[in-house]
Design an enzyme around this catalytic site. Structure first.
Site, mmCIF file in Angstrom:
data_model
loop_
_atom_site.group_PDB
_atom_site.id
_atom_site.type_symbol
_atom_site.label_atom_id
_atom_site.label_comp_id
_atom_site.label_asym_id
_atom_site.label_seq_id
_atom_site.Cartn_x
_atom_site.Cartn_y
_atom_site.Cartn_z
ATOM 1 N N TYR A 80 0.864 -1.180 0.000
ATOM 2 C CA TYR A 80 0.000 0.000 0.000
ATOM 3 C C TYR A 80 0.895 1.223 0.000
ATOM 4 O O TYR A 80 1.834 1.309 0.792
ATOM 5 C CB TYR A 80 -0.881 -0.006 1.251
ATOM 6 N N ASP A 131 9.323 2.861 -0.264
ATOM 7 C CA ASP A 131 8.277 3.526 0.509
ATOM 8 C C ASP A 131 8.566 3.214 1.969
ATOM 9 O O ASP A 131 8.247 2.134 2.472
ATOM 10 C CB ASP A 131 6.908 2.996 0.076
ATOM 11 N N LYS A 153 4.235 9.212 8.807
ATOM 12 C CA LYS A 153 4.219 8.656 10.161
ATOM 13 C C LYS A 153 5.296 9.240 11.091
ATOM 14 O O LYS A 153 5.188 10.384 11.478
ATOM 15 C CB LYS A 153 4.265 7.132 10.079
HETATM 16 N N1 PMP Z 1 2.836 4.005 2.325
HETATM 17 C C1 PMP Z 1 2.762 3.104 3.300
HETATM 18 C C2 PMP Z 1 3.786 2.015 3.363
HETATM 19 C C3 PMP Z 1 1.756 3.194 4.253
HETATM 20 O O1 PMP Z 1 1.687 2.267 5.210
HETATM 21 C C4 PMP Z 1 0.820 4.251 4.183
HETATM 22 C C5 PMP Z 1 -0.283 4.409 5.206
HETATM 23 N N2 PMP Z 1 -0.508 3.401 6.068
HETATM 24 C C6 PMP Z 1 0.934 5.167 3.144
HETATM 25 C C7 PMP Z 1 1.965 5.027 2.238
HETATM 26 C C8 PMP Z 1 -0.010 6.315 3.016
HETATM 27 O O2 PMP Z 1 0.195 7.224 4.038
HETATM 28 P P1 PMP Z 1 -0.971 8.231 4.490
HETATM 29 O O3 PMP Z 1 -2.029 7.396 5.110
HETATM 30 O O4 PMP Z 1 -0.280 9.166 5.435
HETATM 31 O O5 PMP Z 1 -1.447 8.935 3.275
#
Ligand code: PMP
Length: 427
Positions: free
Chosen positions: A144, A239, A267
């Site tokens: 994701y 990511d 995060k």
């Molecule tokens: N990349 C990863 C690996 C994530 O876990 C998440 C959110 N859990 C995102 C991108 C997206 O981040 P956000 O919810 O702050 O938009």
């Protein structure tokens, strides 16, 4: 434990907010029942609207690595708030956090701040496309990268939890530029590269996946991706929204000794305020507006309150590198305890762990999306609710990693293990 007030708040919320929540995984659709409304949190504990105290294993899905309401972060935000909350003009603190972040993360010269992990990944892909002049990207099933259109193709996390890994609303035109490989399967990547010669701009991956539960890369997998990227002029995007500043000061790049070309963050980097970022070496970052042609912007990007929280968080991690070993030790302790509890049952299970990320799947061997969806969700649901009754808050979906925080004590971990031992016997 009673959740009357939470249920009443949820009923009211559903009247005005779709599904009563502003982000799907907060609802309990995957595990059943009404979500818990939190009132406040301190350290390792959540206090909900009914006055229950819960030991927290989601840490706001990662950011609260030092525990909730960490005093230096709270103080920094209060101090900054008094000076004005947004200017839409440059501020010194943006350079301070950029300088620190770049010094902590390997292989990057410059960083740009945005407001979420989604924005960071979306911008990183645009930058990769602009830099390489190629359109397609490869992502991995079950990973994701936020809810931007290009990523909602076999997406993990809430998208799979809610049965929409390929969301309606994503055009076929967009979807055709996202190619799908299997995690931990280099051959699947090679096949895509061969079939799309000179068309792939980037491979984006969670170096340790956290959105199909926790999945650890097999030895040689990330190294193999690095080589494929080098051989085919493809940029490797890590990511590190979950893993950045969590697995080590320099994230997964440092812990696993693999170099990425672009790294995205979210995060931890915002200390619990809305911050995302992406970083790379000068050659790539200088393609961004206003010095380069790739456009990317944000009214609230580099917001002073968010920067104050993020800077304080990163400074603390920078000055206390021992936190990472402490966190990994606690997570290993939890792992051993959970394993013992599960061994005494005849349940089939897998516990995956790296650093302070861990998850339990009720199936054997989980190393990619296909193997993670084999997990028995009925067992997970019962496990989740059983643990909740014991005062332990786990992610309300099997497709999420648990995140440990530094405020957790060994007493908390023992309570969690005791609760698990009791609950797994009832599954
Ligand atoms: N990349 C990863 C690996 C994530 O876990 C998440 C959110 N859990 C995102 C991108 C997206 O981040 P956000 O919810 O702050 O938009």
């Amino acid at each position: 434990m009673l959740y009357k007030r939470s249920s009443a708040l949820f009923t009211e919320a559903k009247k005005y907010i779709p599904g009563g929540v502003n982000s799907p995984v907060r609802a309990f659709n995957a595990v059943g029942g009404d979500p818990i409304f939190v009132k406040q949190a301190k350290g390792a504990y959540l206090y909900d609207a009914d006055g229950n105290k819960l030991i927290d294993y989601i840490a706001s899905w990662g950011p609260m690595i030092l525990g909730h309401a960490f005093q230096p972060v709270v103080n920094a935000v209060i101090r900054k708030t008094k000076l004005g909350t947004s200017f839409g003009m440059p501020t010194q603190i943006e350079t301070e956090i950029a300088k620190l972040a770049v010094s902590m993360v390997p292989n990057v010269d410059k960083i740009r701040f945005v407001n979420s992990g989604t924005e960071a990944c979306m911008s990183a892909v645009r930058l990769a496309r602009g830099f390489t002049g190629k359109d397609k990207i490869i992502k991995f099933a079950g990973c994701y990268h936020g809810h931007s259109d290009s990523f909602l193709i076999q997406a993990g996390s809430g998208a799979v939890t809610f049965g929409s890994p390929n969301s309606p609303g994503v055009t076929q035109g967009t979807a055709k530029d996202t190619l799908l490989a299997n995690y931990n399967d280099l051959e699947s990547v090679k096949a895509l590269i061969d079939a799309n010669k000179n068309e792939i701009s980037a491979i984006i991956i969670e170096p340790v996946a956290g959105n199909m539960g926790c999945i650890v890369p097999k030895k040689g997998f990330l190294e193999g991706l690095r080589k494929l990227c080098d051989d085919n002029k493809i940029l490797l995007i890590f990511d590190e929204v979950m893993t950045g500043f969590r697995l080590a000061q320099g994230g997964a790049q440092e812990l696993l000794s693999v170099r990425a070309d672009i790294v995205t963050f979210g995060k931890v980097i915002g200390g619990g305020l809305p911050v995302g970022a992406f970083a790379a070496r000068n050659e790539i970052m200088n393609h961004l507006a206003p010095i380069g042609p790739v456009y990317q912007a944000g009214t609230l990007s580099g917001n002073p309150l968010a920067m104050a929280a993020g800077l304080t968080m990163l400074q603390t991690l920078f000055e206390h590198e021992d936190i990472y070993k402490k966190l990994a030790d606690k997570t290993a302790y939890l792992h051993i305890g959970l394993e013992k509890a599960l061994e005494e049952t005849d349940l089939t299970y897998t516990i995956n762990r790296l650093g302070s990320m861990i998850s339990v799947h009720f199936t054997d061997e989980v190393y990619d999306f296909k193997t993670s969806v084999k997990g028995n969700n009925d067992y997970f649901k019962k496990f989740f609710h059983g643990m909740l009754k014991e005062g332990i808050y786990l992610p309300p979906s099997a497709f999420e990693s648990w995140f440990l925080n530094d405020a957790l004590t060994y007493e908390d971990l023992d309570k969690t293990i005791e609760a698990a031992a009791k609950v797994v016997k009832t599954l």
